[in-house]
Design an enzyme around this catalytic site. Structure first.
Site, short mmCIF file in Angstrom:
data_model
loop_
_atom_site.label_atom_id
_atom_site.label_comp_id
_atom_site.label_asym_id
_atom_site.label_seq_id
_atom_site.Cartn_x
_atom_site.Cartn_y
_atom_site.Cartn_z
N GLY A 46 2.21 39.49 26.48
CA GLY A 46 1.61 40.65 26.01
C GLY A 46 2.19 41.26 26.48
N GLN A 51 4.82 50.29 27.52
CA GLN A 51 6.73 48.86 27.89
C GLN A 51 7.52 49.60 26.93
OE1 GLN A 51 3.47 45.95 28.67
NE2 GLN A 51 5.00 45.47 29.89
N CYS A 93 4.58 40.38 35.21
CA CYS A 93 4.76 41.09 33.84
C CYS A 93 6.09 41.95 33.54
CB CYS A 93 4.07 42.44 34.33
SG CYS A 93 4.10 44.45 33.66
N LEU A 94 6.31 42.34 32.56
CA LEU A 94 7.87 42.62 31.85
C LEU A 94 8.46 43.40 32.35
CD1 LEU A 94 7.20 40.99 28.34
CD2 LEU A 94 8.22 39.79 29.92
N HIS A 137 -4.81 43.16 31.45
CA HIS A 137 -4.17 43.72 31.85
C HIS A 137 -2.60 44.15 30.78
CE1 HIS A 137 0.40 42.51 33.69
NE2 HIS A 137 0.16 42.80 33.03
N GLU A 138 -2.85 44.91 29.43
CA GLU A 138 -2.64 44.71 28.77
C GLU A 138 -2.96 46.28 28.47
OE1 GLU A 138 0.50 44.10 27.89
OE2 GLU A 138 0.66 41.69 28.78
N HIS A 141 -2.28 49.07 31.50
CA HIS A 141 -0.90 49.69 31.00
C HIS A 141 -1.54 50.81 30.33
CE1 HIS A 141 2.37 46.70 32.31
NE2 HIS A 141 2.01 45.95 31.84
#
Ligand code: ZN
Length: 195
Positions: A46, A51, A93-94, A137-138, A141
């Site tokens: 995701g 991000q 996480c990216l 998670h997303e 953000h």
């Protein structure tokens, strides 16, 4: 088709609250395309708009593992309708290259959002599935919350961050999740690392 640069942990904009999308303009459509291009180029599950440097309430998820199982889902202006249960989630996480740690998540999530065509939809994800955990998670953000804020062991998380050359835990952001933690401990499950 643009693979955008991913904003890394330590960048202040990752802590900002993102703004609602008022119109699905051409700019928003391009942003969503860029989110997918960047997600697939990074082999992630995701990715949220903040991000890639756009503080708008948009994220994309694809839990598919190959072209046959691809399942892209775009969430615009998502709202969490219901959360239930508790589960351990081994996450990365990216925005945190190569750093993984155990965090607390709900097992079940019901979310409402708008798709890229402007059509509203409701989605349920159950049993602590990858999708259920990715949505939480997303979604975080968009409110400037990061997965490490949910860490189950701050010292373990700090160690991982240091090893990967990232900033330490930001103590002011750690979430008080005593009830979630108690429930996870009451119902221990096999801890399966995820990509
Ligand atoms: Zn993330």
């Amino acid at each position: 088709m643009t693979v955008r640069k991913i904003v890394k942990y330590g960048t202040p904009s990752l802590r900002e609250k993102s703004k609602e999308v008022h119109k699905i303009s051409k700019k928003v459509q391009i942003l969503v395309d860029d989110l997918y291009d960047t997600l697939y180029a990074s082999n992630g599950v995701g990715l949220a708009a903040p991000q890639i440097g756009e503080n708008l309430r948009i994220f994309v998820i694809d839990t598919g593992t190959d072209p046959k199982t691809m399942n892209p889902i775009t969430f615009i202006n998502p709202k969490i309708l219901k959360l239930e249960g508790a589960i351990n989630s081994y996450e990365g996480c990216l925005s945190f290259p190569d750093a993984y740690t155990n965090v607390r998540r709900y097992k079940y999530v019901k979310v409402k959002a708008t798709d890229i065509k402007g059509k509203p939809f409701i989605l349920e994800a159950k049993d602590g599935s990858l999708l259920a955990r990715a949505i939480q998670h997303e979604f975080d953000h968009l409110d400037g919350i990061l997965f490490i804020d949910h860490c189950r062991n701050r010292f373990e998380a700090d160690k991982v961050l240091t090893e990967k050359g990232l900033n330490p835990i930001e103590a002011d952001y750690l979430l008080d999740e005593k009830e979630l933690e108690d429930e996870i401990q009451k119902n221990p499950q096999k801890e399966e690392p995820k990509d």
